[in-house]
Design a protein around this motif. Structure first.
Motif, short mmCIF file in Angstrom:
data_model
loop_
_atom_site.label_atom_id
_atom_site.label_comp_id
_atom_site.label_asym_id
_atom_site.label_seq_id
_atom_site.Cartn_x
_atom_site.Cartn_y
_atom_site.Cartn_z
N ASP A 41 25.22 45.86 49.80
CA ASP A 41 25.36 44.40 49.82
C ASP A 41 24.27 43.69 49.01
N THR A 42 23.13 44.33 48.83
CA THR A 42 22.07 43.73 48.02
C THR A 42 22.52 43.61 46.57
N ILE A 43 23.18 44.64 46.05
CA ILE A 43 23.72 44.56 44.68
C ILE A 43 24.70 43.41 44.59
N ARG A 44 25.59 43.32 45.53
CA ARG A 44 26.61 42.26 45.54
C ARG A 44 25.95 40.87 45.54
N LYS A 45 24.98 40.70 46.43
CA LYS A 45 24.29 39.40 46.54
C LYS A 45 23.51 39.08 45.28
N ASN A 46 22.87 40.09 44.68
CA ASN A 46 22.11 39.85 43.45
C ASN A 46 23.04 39.42 42.30
N ILE A 47 24.21 40.02 42.22
CA ILE A 47 25.17 39.61 41.19
C ILE A 47 25.62 38.18 41.44
N GLU A 48 25.93 37.86 42.70
CA GLU A 48 26.36 36.50 43.02
C GLU A 48 25.25 35.48 42.76
N THR A 49 24.01 35.84 43.04
CA THR A 49 22.88 34.94 42.77
C THR A 49 22.72 34.72 41.27
N LEU A 50 22.80 35.80 40.50
CA LEU A 50 22.65 35.70 39.05
C LEU A 50 23.77 34.84 38.44
N THR A 51 25.00 35.09 38.84
CA THR A 51 26.14 34.39 38.23
C THR A 51 26.38 33.01 38.84
N GLY A 52 25.94 32.82 40.08
CA GLY A 52 26.22 31.57 40.77
C GLY A 52 27.65 31.50 41.27
N GLU A 53 28.35 32.62 41.25
CA GLU A 53 29.74 32.70 41.67
C GLU A 53 29.92 33.82 42.68
N GLU A 54 30.85 33.66 43.62
CA GLU A 54 31.18 34.75 44.54
C GLU A 54 32.00 35.79 43.80
N LEU A 55 31.83 37.06 44.17
CA LEU A 55 32.66 38.12 43.61
C LEU A 55 34.10 37.90 44.04
N VAL A 56 35.04 38.21 43.15
CA VAL A 56 36.45 38.14 43.52
C VAL A 56 36.95 39.56 43.73
N ASP A 57 37.97 39.71 44.58
CA ASP A 57 38.44 41.05 44.90
C ASP A 57 39.50 41.52 43.92
N GLU A 58 39.98 42.73 44.13
CA GLU A 58 40.93 43.35 43.20
C GLU A 58 42.30 42.69 43.19
N GLU A 59 42.56 41.81 44.15
CA GLU A 59 43.84 41.08 44.17
C GLU A 59 43.84 39.90 43.19
N TYR A 60 42.68 39.50 42.74
CA TYR A 60 42.54 38.39 41.79
C TYR A 60 43.19 38.82 40.47
N ASP A 61 44.13 38.02 39.96
CA ASP A 61 44.89 38.47 38.79
C ASP A 61 44.73 37.60 37.54
N SER A 62 43.69 36.80 37.51
CA SER A 62 43.38 36.02 36.30
C SER A 62 42.23 36.70 35.57
N ALA A 63 41.94 36.20 34.37
CA ALA A 63 40.87 36.79 33.56
C ALA A 63 39.52 36.65 34.27
N VAL A 64 38.69 37.68 34.11
CA VAL A 64 37.33 37.69 34.65
C VAL A 64 36.36 38.01 33.52
#
Length: 150
Positions: A41-64
């Motif tokens: 979860d630290t990796i996940r939180k660090n990515i979210e902190t860096l990007t300022g966005e929450e991670l989206v899951d594999e059901e998300y079907d738009s461009a990332v």
């Protein structure tokens, strides 16, 4: 001489703590694949902190703008190839694509060539593993013949 080494180690540690080594940027939308209770979860939180966005899951079907795939031994290697292709299909402009695996000796650590073989099947080059936390390695993937500006 030793002070310079300490400063370099500190810079690398800071980059790791802020998830900058992944190549993600502020405002990037990062998709997460194969999440389970064992992820770091630290990796996940660090990515979210860096990007300022929450991670989206594999059901998300738009461009990332980037993607991480959590993969463990025991999962089907062909399934990993399929997941890599699915993640790449929604990845905009060849953004960063990473496979995160448990480190050797940890529960779920894959064989030495598993990610490389699955990546090759999916038409991707796999980099040398990078330590991204105490328990997880990251392997960056790039499409054959493509380079990234990140």
């Amino acid at each position: 001489m030793f002070a310079g080494v300490a400063i370099l180690a500190n810079v690398n540690q800071t980059a790791s703590e802020k998830a900058e080594e992944f190549g993600f940027r502020t405002g990037d939308l990062v998709q997460e694949w194969l999440w389970d209770d064992d992820v770091d979860d630290t990796i996940r939180k660090n990515i979210e902190t860096l990007t300022g966005e929450e991670l989206v899951d594999e059901e998300y079907d738009s461009a990332v703008d980037g993607a991480i795939i959590w993969w463990r031994d025991g999962d089907d290697e062909d399934g990993l190839s399929d997941t890599i292709m699915d993640a790449y299909a929604v990845l905009g402009q060849d953004g960063p694509l990473w496979v995160l695996t448990p480190k050797p000796g940890r529960d779920g650590a894959p064989g030495a060539n598993t990610v490389q073989n699955a990546s090759k099947t999916a038409g991707m080059n796999a980099s040398t593993p990078l330590t991204v936390s105490d328990d997880w390695n990251g392997i960056r993937l790039r499409a054959f013949g493509k380079s990234s500006n990140r």
